[in-house]
Every structure is written in structure tokens, then in C-alpha cells.
Motif scaffolding. Structure first.
Motif, PDB file in Angstrom:
ATOM      1  N   THR A   1       0.956  -1.035   0.054  1.00  0.00           N
ATOM      2  CA  THR A   1       0.071   0.082   0.056  1.00  0.00           C
ATOM      3  C   THR A   1       1.090   1.227   0.002  1.00  0.00           C
ATOM      4  OG1 THR A   1      -0.294   0.159   2.210  1.00  0.00           O
ATOM      5  CG2 THR A   1      -1.774  -1.013   1.331  1.00  0.00           C
ATOM      6  N   LEU A   2       0.464   2.224  -0.681  1.00  0.00           N
ATOM      7  CA  LEU A   2       1.345   3.372  -0.898  1.00  0.00           C
ATOM      8  C   LEU A   2       0.611   4.585  -0.597  1.00  0.00           C
ATOM      9  CD1 LEU A   2       1.638   1.562  -3.648  1.00  0.00           C
ATOM     10  CD2 LEU A   2       3.644   3.019  -3.941  1.00  0.00           C
ATOM     11  N   ASP A   3       1.176   5.648   0.168  1.00  0.00           N
ATOM     12  CA  ASP A   3       0.820   7.214   0.411  1.00  0.00           C
ATOM     13  C   ASP A   3       1.644   8.045  -0.148  1.00  0.00           C
ATOM     14  OD1 ASP A   3      -2.037   6.649   1.876  1.00  0.00           O
ATOM     15  OD2 ASP A   3      -0.630   5.745   3.468  1.00  0.00           O
ATOM     16  N   TYR A   4       0.910   9.068  -0.778  1.00  0.00           N
ATOM     17  CA  TYR A   4       1.653   9.993  -1.447  1.00  0.00           C
ATOM     18  C   TYR A   4       1.241  11.253  -0.940  1.00  0.00           C
ATOM     19  CZ  TYR A   4       2.179   6.664  -5.172  1.00  0.00           C
ATOM     20  OH  TYR A   4       2.069   5.327  -6.220  1.00  0.00           O
ATOM     21  N   ASP A   5       1.418  12.412  -1.159  1.00  0.00           N
ATOM     22  CA  ASP A   5       1.186  13.861  -0.729  1.00  0.00           C
ATOM     23  C   ASP A   5      -0.496  13.961  -1.170  1.00  0.00           C
ATOM     24  OD1 ASP A   5       3.677  14.405   0.380  1.00  0.00           O
ATOM     25  OD2 ASP A   5       4.242  15.827  -1.338  1.00  0.00           O
ATOM     26  N   CYS A   6      -0.787  13.667  -2.325  1.00  0.00           N
ATOM     27  CA  CYS A   6      -1.899  13.838  -2.935  1.00  0.00           C
ATOM     28  C   CYS A   6      -2.459  12.808  -3.656  1.00  0.00           C
ATOM     29  CB  CYS A   6      -2.139  15.155  -3.621  1.00  0.00           C
ATOM     30  SG  CYS A   6      -1.844  16.613  -2.683  1.00  0.00           S
ATOM     31  N   ALA A   7      -2.121  11.611  -2.975  1.00  0.00           N
ATOM     32  CA  ALA A   7      -2.429  10.500  -3.802  1.00  0.00           C
ATOM     33  C   ALA A   7      -2.470   9.046  -2.700  1.00  0.00           C
ATOM     34  CB  ALA A   7      -1.854  10.183  -4.868  1.00  0.00           C
ATOM     35  N   HIS A   8      -2.968   8.152  -3.111  1.00  0.00           N
ATOM     36  CA  HIS A   8      -2.696   6.883  -2.723  1.00  0.00           C
ATOM     37  C   HIS A   8      -2.741   5.627  -3.419  1.00  0.00           C
ATOM     38  CE1 HIS A   8      -7.099   6.805  -2.001  1.00  0.00           C
ATOM     39  NE2 HIS A   8      -6.910   5.644  -2.133  1.00  0.00           N
ATOM     40  N   GLY A   9      -2.269   4.477  -3.319  1.00  0.00           N
ATOM     41  CA  GLY A   9      -2.226   3.241  -4.394  1.00  0.00           C
ATOM     42  C   GLY A   9      -1.976   2.036  -3.617  1.00  0.00           C
ATOM     43  N   THR A  10      -2.151   0.940  -4.711  1.00  0.00           N
ATOM     44  CA  THR A  10      -1.740  -0.304  -3.882  1.00  0.00           C
ATOM     45  C   THR A  10      -1.163  -1.103  -4.948  1.00  0.00           C
ATOM     46  OG1 THR A  10      -4.042  -0.970  -4.798  1.00  0.00           O
ATOM     47  CG2 THR A  10      -4.161  -0.659  -2.484  1.00  0.00           C
ATOM     48  N   ILE A  11      -0.331  -1.863  -4.440  1.00  0.00           N
ATOM     49  CA  ILE A  11       0.668  -2.879  -5.602  1.00  0.00           C
ATOM     50  C   ILE A  11      -0.091  -4.351  -5.401  1.00  0.00           C
ATOM     51  CG2 ILE A  11       2.518  -3.949  -6.219  1.00  0.00           C
ATOM     52  CD1 ILE A  11       4.026  -1.258  -5.345  1.00  0.00           C
ATOM     53  N   THR A  12      -0.761  -4.816  -6.436  1.00  0.00           N
ATOM     54  CA  THR A  12      -1.422  -5.874  -6.310  1.00  0.00           C
ATOM     55  C   THR A  12      -0.713  -7.257  -6.576  1.00  0.00           C
ATOM     56  OG1 THR A  12      -2.465  -5.372  -8.509  1.00  0.00           O
ATOM     57  CG2 THR A  12      -3.657  -4.479  -6.847  1.00  0.00           C
ATOM     58  N   GLU A  13       0.523  -7.073  -6.736  1.00  0.00           N
ATOM     59  CA  GLU A  13       1.132  -8.309  -6.904  1.00  0.00           C
ATOM     60  C   GLU A  13       2.465  -8.321  -5.936  1.00  0.00           C
ATOM     61  OE1 GLU A  13       0.880  -8.119 -11.728  1.00  0.00           O
ATOM     62  OE2 GLU A  13       2.692  -7.470 -10.966  1.00  0.00           O
ATOM     63  N   LYS A  14       3.004  -9.556  -5.776  1.00  0.00           N
ATOM     64  CA  LYS A  14       4.249  -9.689  -4.971  1.00  0.00           C
ATOM     65  C   LYS A  14       5.266  -8.937  -5.618  1.00  0.00           C
ATOM     66  CE  LYS A  14       6.859 -12.795  -2.327  1.00  0.00           C
ATOM     67  NZ  LYS A  14       6.943 -14.055  -1.479  1.00  0.00           N
ATOM     68  N   ILE A  15       6.101  -8.250  -4.848  1.00  0.00           N
ATOM     69  CA  ILE A  15       7.251  -7.473  -5.490  1.00  0.00           C
ATOM     70  C   ILE A  15       8.398  -8.414  -5.335  1.00  0.00           C
ATOM     71  CG2 ILE A  15       8.872  -5.802  -5.029  1.00  0.00           C
ATOM     72  CD1 ILE A  15       6.689  -4.140  -3.936  1.00  0.00           C
ATOM     73  N   VAL A  16       8.996  -9.094  -6.528  1.00  0.00           N
ATOM     74  CA  VAL A  16       9.883  -9.863  -6.497  1.00  0.00           C
ATOM     75  C   VAL A  16      11.046  -9.527  -7.297  1.00  0.00           C
ATOM     76  CG1 VAL A  16      10.701 -12.443  -6.821  1.00  0.00           C
ATOM     77  CG2 VAL A  16       8.249 -11.979  -6.242  1.00  0.00           C
ATOM     78  N   PRO A  17      12.230  -8.864  -6.622  1.00  0.00           N
ATOM     79  CA  PRO A  17      13.390  -8.314  -7.294  1.00  0.00           C
ATOM     80  C   PRO A  17      14.072  -9.321  -8.126  1.00  0.00           C
ATOM     81  CG  PRO A  17      13.358  -7.533  -5.151  1.00  0.00           C
ATOM     82  CD  PRO A  17      12.382  -8.458  -5.209  1.00  0.00           C
ATOM     83  N   ASP A  18      14.630  -8.888  -9.538  1.00  0.00           N
ATOM     84  CA  ASP A  18      15.468 -10.147 -10.018  1.00  0.00           C
ATOM     85  C   ASP A  18      16.741 -10.068  -9.502  1.00  0.00           C
ATOM     86  OD1 ASP A  18      16.585  -7.715 -11.076  1.00  0.00           O
ATOM     87  OD2 ASP A  18      15.919  -8.160 -13.155  1.00  0.00           O
ATOM     88  N   ARG A  19      17.716 -10.703 -10.087  1.00  0.00           N
ATOM     89  CA  ARG A  19      19.033 -10.592  -9.515  1.00  0.00           C
ATOM     90  C   ARG A  19      19.668  -9.270  -9.299  1.00  0.00           C
ATOM     91  NH1 ARG A  19      22.436 -16.254 -11.735  1.00  0.00           N
ATOM     92  NH2 ARG A  19      21.038 -17.348 -10.770  1.00  0.00           N
ATOM     93  N   GLU A  20      19.312  -8.641 -10.153  1.00  0.00           N
ATOM     94  CA  GLU A  20      19.867  -7.075 -10.171  1.00  0.00           C
ATOM     95  C   GLU A  20      19.152  -6.290  -9.353  1.00  0.00           C
ATOM     96  OE1 GLU A  20      19.826  -5.980 -14.297  1.00  0.00           O
ATOM     97  OE2 GLU A  20      21.469  -7.348 -14.900  1.00  0.00           O
TER      98      GLU A  20
END
Length: 168
Positions: free
Chosen positions: A80-99
Motif C-alpha cells: 500500500t502506498l501513500d503520497y502527498d495527494c494520492a494513494h495506491g496499491t500494488i496488487t502483485e508480490k514484489i519480487v526483485p530479479d538478480r539485479e
């Protein structure tokens, strides 16, 4: 003549002994060098294991990430994200690659000052969240999928709350 051969052999015996002893010490030195090389390879292998272990433990990115104008709470299933004048959601698991790079989908909801009014877009717009993680620092770019509008790139630190000023 036998005496001169015996005398020559007797004089050469210490010389031969020194040469043989020296050759065996070189073999020992080579053996030690080989052992050192093997030891260094083990040390290098252990160092690589430590790096991989660090990367694996660094892959656990759950928790709070904060930066200027943004705050994110990363969970097992997204964020879940909060910005100054917005909010949001990331609906997928965050999986960074090798880099350390990642691209995930979610929603972005623009806010405005005052109370939420009937008819306001509370559902949000589809967004692409892309970025990279390097140790305890995340770089995050937000783009609206439908218009390809770039909403900005943010720099966040793991374990720190963001500095947000909600719309007034």
C-alpha cells in the motif's frame, strides 16, 4: 684409483644431499602453495555463499519504506502506498530479479483537498510500479497504464517512514 673414486664420491655426497634436500623443500613449498590455493578457493567459495545469503536475506523487502513525498508498506502479497495527494496499491508480490529490478501492477488514486465526495474516483487507475532495490534503498517509478503518464520517481529507505503532506 679406487681411493680417488671413493674420495670423490665422499666429497660429492654432501653436495648431492644438499641438492636433494633443496628439491624436497621446493616440493613442500609447492605443496604449501597448492594448499594455500585450495584454502583461498574455500575462502572465496565461503565469501560467495555469504554474498548469496546476503542477497537472499535482502530479498525480504517486507515492511515500511519511506522517502520524500511517499510511504510504502510492503507485504507478502503487494503493498500500500501513500503520497502527498494520492494513494495506491500494488496488487502483485514484489519480487526483485538478480539485479534488484522489479515491475509490478497496481492501482493509483489521485486525491484532492477536503472530504471525499460522491462520484470521486475511489477505485483508482491501473498503474505500473517499476524500480530497483539496492541494499536498503529503493528507487520507484509510477506510471499510469492507460495514459502512460509518468507520475514520478521516488527514492525510499527501508525501515523509515516517509515524509508526506496530504493535500489541504
Amino acid at each position: 684409483m679406487t681411493n680417488s673414486i671413493s674420495l670423490g664420491a665422499l666429497l660429492c655426497l654432501p653436495l648431492v644431499t644438499v641438492l636433494l634436500w633443496q628439491g624436497s623443500s621446493c616440493r613442500s613449498a609447492n605443496s604449501n602453495m597448492s594448499n594455500n590455493r585450495a584454502g583461498n578457493q574455500n575462502v572465496n567459495a565461503n565469501a560467495n555463499m555469504n554474498i548469496n545469503t546476503t542477497r537472499q536475506s535482502a530479498a525480504d523487502i517486507r515492511g515500511v519504506w519511506g522517502g520524500l513525498h511517499i510511504n510504502i508498506e510492503v507485504t507478502d502479497g503487494g503493498a500500500t502506498l501513500d503520497y502527498d495527494c494520492a494513494h495506491g496499491t500494488i496488487t502483485e508480490k514484489i519480487v526483485p530479479d538478480r539485479e534488484g529490478k522489479f515491475v509490478v501492477k497496481g492501482l493509483h488514486v489521485k486525491e484532492r483537498p477536503g472530504p471525499i465526495r460522491e462520484g470521486d474516483d475511489n477505485e483508482g487507475q491501473p498503474a505500473i510500479y517499476s524500480g530497483s532495490i539496492d541494499d536498503q534503498t529503493m528507487s520507484l517509478n509510477v506510471k499510469l497504464s492507460s495514459t502512460n503518464e509518468d507520475l514520478g520517481t521516488f527514492t525510499l529507505s527501508h525501515g523509515k517512514s516517509g515524509r508526506i503532506r496530504k493535500c489541504m
